[in-house]
Scaffold this motif. Structure first.
Motif, PDB file in Angstrom:
ATOM      1  N   PRO A  87      -1.790 -13.163  13.331  1.00 42.47           N
ATOM      2  CA  PRO A  87      -3.198 -12.674  12.239  1.00 42.47           C
ATOM      3  C   PRO A  87      -3.286 -11.881  11.297  1.00 42.47           C
ATOM      4  CG  PRO A  87      -2.446 -11.265  13.334  1.00 42.47           C
ATOM      5  CD  PRO A  87      -1.210 -12.435  13.769  1.00 42.47           C
ATOM      6  N   VAL A  88      -4.116 -11.886  10.444  1.00 40.64           N
ATOM      7  CA  VAL A  88      -4.294 -11.503   8.981  1.00 40.64           C
ATOM      8  C   VAL A  88      -5.672  -9.985   9.391  1.00 40.64           C
ATOM      9  CG1 VAL A  88      -6.069 -10.510   7.086  1.00 40.64           C
ATOM     10  CG2 VAL A  88      -5.069 -13.189   7.679  1.00 40.64           C
ATOM     11  N   ALA A  89      -4.324  -9.028   9.224  1.00 39.45           N
ATOM     12  CA  ALA A  89      -4.426  -7.692   9.558  1.00 39.45           C
ATOM     13  C   ALA A  89      -5.343  -6.518   8.613  1.00 39.45           C
ATOM     14  CB  ALA A  89      -2.778  -6.623   9.153  1.00 39.45           C
ATOM     15  N   ARG A  90      -4.967  -7.266   6.825  1.00 40.57           N
ATOM     16  CA  ARG A  90      -6.152  -6.049   6.062  1.00 40.57           C
ATOM     17  C   ARG A  90      -6.810  -7.229   5.134  1.00 40.57           C
ATOM     18  NH1 ARG A  90      -3.319  -1.462   2.413  1.00 40.57           N
ATOM     19  NH2 ARG A  90      -3.750  -1.061   5.395  1.00 40.57           N
ATOM     20  N   ASP A  91      -7.975  -7.460   5.152  1.00 37.11           N
ATOM     21  CA  ASP A  91      -9.007  -8.290   4.566  1.00 37.11           C
ATOM     22  C   ASP A  91      -8.178  -8.516   2.765  1.00 37.11           C
ATOM     23  OD1 ASP A  91     -10.486  -7.515   5.798  1.00 37.11           O
ATOM     24  OD2 ASP A  91     -11.842  -6.988   5.101  1.00 37.11           O
ATOM     25  N   ALA A  92      -8.829  -9.627   1.912  1.00 39.10           N
ATOM     26  CA  ALA A  92      -8.334 -10.100   1.056  1.00 39.10           C
ATOM     27  C   ALA A  92      -8.726 -10.923   0.168  1.00 39.10           C
ATOM     28  CB  ALA A  92      -6.639 -11.127   0.769  1.00 39.10           C
ATOM     29  N   ALA A  93      -9.192 -10.115  -1.131  1.00 42.93           N
ATOM     30  CA  ALA A  93     -10.393 -10.672  -2.275  1.00 42.93           C
ATOM     31  C   ALA A  93      -9.684 -12.200  -2.590  1.00 42.93           C
ATOM     32  CB  ALA A  93     -10.647  -9.518  -3.026  1.00 42.93           C
ATOM     33  N   LYS A  94     -10.616 -12.932  -2.958  1.00 42.43           N
ATOM     34  CA  LYS A  94     -10.635 -14.251  -3.622  1.00 42.43           C
ATOM     35  C   LYS A  94      -9.648 -14.166  -5.194  1.00 42.43           C
ATOM     36  CE  LYS A  94     -12.656 -17.948  -5.568  1.00 42.43           C
ATOM     37  NZ  LYS A  94     -14.393 -18.224  -5.787  1.00 42.43           N
ATOM     38  N   GLY A  95      -8.044 -14.970  -5.078  1.00 40.63           N
ATOM     39  CA  GLY A  95      -7.703 -14.404  -6.123  1.00 40.63           C
ATOM     40  C   GLY A  95      -6.354 -13.759  -5.737  1.00 40.63           C
ATOM     41  N   ALA A  96      -6.706 -12.932  -4.421  1.00 39.86           N
ATOM     42  CA  ALA A  96      -4.912 -12.009  -4.539  1.00 39.86           C
ATOM     43  C   ALA A  96      -4.379 -12.663  -4.213  1.00 39.86           C
ATOM     44  CB  ALA A  96      -5.649 -11.320  -3.267  1.00 39.86           C
ATOM     45  N   THR A  97      -2.863 -12.902  -4.261  1.00 36.52           N
ATOM     46  CA  THR A  97      -2.193 -13.067  -3.914  1.00 36.52           C
ATOM     47  C   THR A  97      -0.903 -12.268  -2.567  1.00 36.52           C
ATOM     48  OG1 THR A  97      -0.191 -12.607  -5.921  1.00 36.52           O
ATOM     49  CG2 THR A  97      -1.170 -14.175  -6.633  1.00 36.52           C
ATOM     50  N   ARG A  98      -0.993 -11.474  -2.449  1.00 39.81           N
ATOM     51  CA  ARG A  98      -0.376 -10.572  -1.360  1.00 39.81           C
ATOM     52  C   ARG A  98      -1.265 -10.161   0.015  1.00 39.81           C
ATOM     53  NH1 ARG A  98       1.790  -4.249  -2.859  1.00 39.81           N
ATOM     54  NH2 ARG A  98       2.906  -5.861  -4.119  1.00 39.81           N
ATOM     55  N   LEU A  99      -0.847 -10.551   1.299  1.00 40.28           N
ATOM     56  CA  LEU A  99      -1.852 -10.930   1.986  1.00 40.28           C
ATOM     57  C   LEU A  99      -0.824  -9.899   3.471  1.00 40.28           C
ATOM     58  CD1 LEU A  99      -4.173 -12.559   3.405  1.00 40.28           C
ATOM     59  CD2 LEU A  99      -2.052 -14.679   3.963  1.00 40.28           C
ATOM     60  N   GLU A 100      -1.447  -9.333   3.884  1.00 43.54           N
ATOM     61  CA  GLU A 100      -1.078  -8.452   4.960  1.00 43.54           C
ATOM     62  C   GLU A 100      -0.824  -9.200   6.551  1.00 43.54           C
ATOM     63  OE1 GLU A 100      -1.013  -4.228   4.892  1.00 43.54           O
ATOM     64  OE2 GLU A 100      -0.759  -4.236   2.419  1.00 43.54           O
ATOM     65  N   LEU A 101       0.190  -9.158   7.236  1.00 43.67           N
ATOM     66  CA  LEU A 101      -0.307 -10.579   8.283  1.00 43.67           C
ATOM     67  C   LEU A 101       0.031  -8.915   9.128  1.00 43.67           C
ATOM     68  CD1 LEU A 101       1.319 -13.389   7.247  1.00 43.67           C
ATOM     69  CD2 LEU A 101      -1.298 -12.935   7.160  1.00 43.67           C
ATOM     70  N   GLY A 102      -0.167  -9.788  10.918  1.00 43.19           N
ATOM     71  CA  GLY A 102       0.261  -8.521  11.856  1.00 43.19           C
ATOM     72  C   GLY A 102       1.428  -9.061  12.487  1.00 43.19           C
ATOM     73  N   HIS A 103       2.837  -9.769  12.052  1.00 41.28           N
ATOM     74  CA  HIS A 103       4.101  -9.948  11.635  1.00 41.28           C
ATOM     75  C   HIS A 103       4.321 -11.525  10.748  1.00 41.28           C
ATOM     76  CE1 HIS A 103       4.114 -13.669  14.547  1.00 41.28           C
ATOM     77  NE2 HIS A 103       3.270 -13.461  14.797  1.00 41.28           N
TER      78      HIS A 103
END
Length: 754
Positions: A124-140
């Motif tokens: 699951p996605v752990a934090r919102d990310a804006a359009k165009g972002a390259t960094r993504l925080e996930l649950g695991h």
């Protein structure tokens, strides 16, 4: 006898006299009834306020379907309005009740909601990310393979693909990935967005079931995901030699192939293996070590190595390999945290590798396959276990959540997922199915999304019967219905609010008569006139129960409308309130009824003429008096024996009997002689003196209030030979002033002069 075998000082403890008897509680109530949810098996649960009842058993019940409602409500002999039970519980606490044991009643045909998981790899996605972002925080990042892996991002609400990209870099500890291309749309954690790798399989791995039967389980959601429950350091291979830490002796240009460092102990090519790795800044490089000269050593980096410009003084640290040759073993710090069969994820910074522990010897761990040769002492080994999250949205808007981390999917350890949920979860249970695997790439997942919503729970109210209220005696902890109240010795008042079934109320009376330590409050059918309630009362003749008429009117918070409710719940609260404020010897009458409508809070107006017909029959009236409010105006049992006419007298004797029973257990197996009899007499006398001083017994002296005999006059030689100690007790209870009579005589003036 004590033994004195050597000279010295001996200290002995001796009994100071009779042991005191502590009075038992009389304000604890027990009720059986239908609830939205809550434990159906096991012993009754204690709740100490209505909020606690709602958290455990749910809120207010809606009326059942018209056919079911009318079948129960229109049956004068075996009917009831059982859906009013939560309102009766609220009435108990509104009127001063403090402790209530609740036993949930459910149809034997009721089924719990459930759901089955397949398998796949979802995070699951752990934090919102804006359009165009390259960094993504996930649950695991458990089960990910590392740099270059293709992932898909899905919306949580409609399961549509948001974005497809490759992993450019990652941080397994922070559960963060860098993508090779910016997001084409925003990503929102609150929407339930998630990352999926590969396809899902419908092969069944786990079945989750609501903890108790009923449609309430349809609002339960469950999520299971892998977690890193421990991050353990990789230890260097002993053949790697010593560690050295130095610093740059001169500035180094960007992408330069050689750097100069200060010579330190251990930095000598003659003492080092052929392959030496160092950490410079954020980069790790394989270097060739030159001979020390003028206090400096030249390190040669691989051809084409890219790096930023470095300044003099930057720390250079040797990093030693975890294994110098291919093989399935690795030395791990804190290896005692691992266990045979444990799944681990090895992280070398660019690749994530899954292995299973086969054996552990001190810090040497053997895996099921060779470990990568790119692991260094700064790398981490993550112990992979499972975490189950469950949530339930109550119709009132309250949300119940729970989380169970550090679980094992297989094995029989205490941390096993199935075992842990069975012992700890208040919402769900789990069963392992055939396709369950410890492979993180085949982790249990629902068909869509990351949360599984349970379904197909059924209250089966159409199958609810009076037998469900009566219950079955399957032994301690396995009883149901009224029979389950036997498991709680503290219960002193019991009721089945809203059910006027003759079978149920007879079972409740029998329950009290058999245990002889509790008192029942019965409900008549709603809407009965004077003749009707008299006819309803006729089958009963017991000193262990009381009947109140008519029903009460209160506000149902769930519908915001007035409803008629059975009086037993409110009366049980009044019993508790009077017991606490005055004592069990005070009749629970002439007390204000709380928690009902201020005007017209009683469903039918009972006048003095009506009560003239009800009171002699032992039917206690609930009445309204201007300036005094709604009050309980009766204190009689349903007994034809005038000795047990009053509720407070019956309950006082229950209190005395239970207190003396529990307070004299120490007597059993003591020598049955005059010394013991004297102790028993004094123990009981002290207790009854305290009761008399509280105003519970009649008489101006203790001798007028009670007597206690325990001697040769109460026991024969046959009794003594049979191991029987007989104590005879007599008490004079205080009867309530039910009829207050003032006789007034008119006197003439002549009479006064005479």
């Amino acid at each position: 006898m004590a033994e004195y075998l050597s000279p010295g000082v001996y200290i002995e403890e001796i009994d100071a006299g009779p042991r005191p008897i502590a009075g038992v509680s009389t304000s604890t109530a027990g009720m059986a009834g239908v609830t939205v949810r809550g434990p159906y098996t096991g012993k009754p649960k204690l709740v100490t306020n209505f909020l606690e009842f709602q958290n455990t058993f749910g809120g207010f019940l809606p009326e059942p379907d018209a056919l079911i409602r009318d079948t129960w409500a229109n049956d004068p002999k075996e009917g009831g309005r059982w859906w009013l039970f939560p309102l009766a519980v609220k009435g108990f606490f509104d009127n001063g009740g403090q402790r209530l044991y609740v036993k949930r009643v459910a149809s034997r045909q009721a089924t719990p909601a459930s759901g089955v998981l397949g398998h796949g790899l979802v995070s699951p996605v752990a934090r919102d990310a804006a359009k165009g972002a390259t960094r993504l925080e996930l649950g695991h990042l458990i089960g990910f393979s590392g740099v270059g892996q293709q992932i898909q991002l899905f919306r949580g609400d409609d399961q549509q693909v948001i974005h497809t990209a490759a992993v450019a870099a990652y941080d397994a500890t922070a559960h963060r990935v860098e993508l090779d291309a910016g997001l084409t749309a925003e990503v929102r954690a609150g929407r339930g967005d998630y990352v999926q790798i590969g396809a899902r399989s419908a092969e069944e791995t786990l079945e989750f079931t609501a903890v108790s039967p009923g449609s309430w389980g349809g609002a339960v959601q469950v999520r299971i995901q892998p977690m890193a429950s421990a991050a353990l350091p990789v230890l260097p291979d002993p053949q790697e030699g010593a560690l050295f830490v130095t610093q740059l002796a001169a500035d180094a240009a960007a992408d330069s192939e050689t750097v100069e460092v200060a010579a330190v102990a251990g930095l000598d090519p003659d003492d080092l293996p052929p392959d030496v790795w160092v950490q410079i800044g954020t980069g790790r490089f394989k270097v060739q070590v030159g001979q020390p000269a003028d206090g400096k050593v030249t390190l040669t980096l691989p051809s084409g190595a890219a790096h930023e410009a470095w300044r003099r003084g930057l720390v250079v640290r040797r990093v030693r390999r975890g294994n110098t040759s291919a093989g399935p073993t690795l030395r791990v710090g804190g290896a005692s945290r691992l266990y045979e069969g444990a799944v681990v994820q090895l992280d070398d910074g660019t690749h994530l590798t899954i292995r299973t522990v086969v054996a552990i010897a001190a810090d040497l761990v053997t895996f099921d396959a060779d470990v990568p040769g790119t692991l260094f002492e700064t790398d981490r080994l993550h112990l992979v276990e499972a975490q189950v999250d469950a949530r339930f949205a109550d119709p009132s808007g309250a949300v119940v959540t729970e989380s169970h981390p550090n679980l094992r999917l297989t094995g029989d350890a205490p941390a096993n997922l199935v075992t842990t949920l069975a012992g700890r979860s208040q919402l769900v249970r789990a069963v392992a199915l055939g396709a369950l695997s410890t492979d993180p790439a085949k982790f249990p997942v629902p068909a869509v999304g990351s949360w599984l919503t349970l379904a197909d729970g059924d209250d089966a109210y159409g199958g609810l019967s009076v037998a469900d209220f009566v219950g079955e005696d399957g032994g301690s902890g396995k009883r149901t219905g009224i029979a389950a109240l036997e498991d709680i010795d503290e219960v002193a008042v019991c009721a089945v609010p809203g059910v006027w079934s003759g079978t149920v109320e007879s079972a409740l009376v029998t329950h009290c008569e058999l245990l002889r330590d509790r008192f029942a409050i019965l409900d008549p059918q709603d809407g009965l006139d004077i003749e009707g309630v008299q006819a309803f009362r006729e089958p009963f003749d017991t000193k262990y129960a009381a009947l109140y008429h008519p029903w009460l009117v209160t506000r149902d918070p769930s519908t915001n409308r007035d409803v008629e409710v059975p009086p037993s719940g409110h009366m049980a609260g009044i019993y508790a309130r009077v017991d606490v404020e005055r004592g069990v010897h005070k009749a629970p009458a002439n007390a204000v009824i709380r928690g009902i409508r201020l005007t017209d809070g009683i469903a039918q107006d009972i006048t003095k003429r009506h009560q003239d017909l009800l009171n002699p029959k032992g039917i206690n009236a609930l009445r309204f008096f201007p300036g005094m409010g709604h009050r309980v105006w009766g204190a009689r049992t349903l007994s034809s024996d005038s000795s047990w006419k009053y509720i407070n007298v019956r309950r006082l004797f229950l209190y005395l009997e239970e207190s003396i029973d529990e307070g004299t257990q120490w007597v059993v197996f003591e020598p049955n002689d005059e010394a013991l009899w004297a102790l028993v007499r004094q123990t009981v006398t002290n207790f009854l003196t305290t009761v008399w001083r509280s105003g519970a017994l009649a008489g101006t002296t203790p001798d007028e209030a009670f007597f206690v005999a325990c001697d040769r006059t109460t026991m024969t030689e046959d009794d003594l030979a049979g191991g029987r100690l007989i104590c005879v007790i007599g008490v004079a209870p205080v009867f309530p002033a039910e009829f207050v009579i003032f006789r007034i005589q008119q006197k003439t003036r002549e009479t006064q002069l005479a």
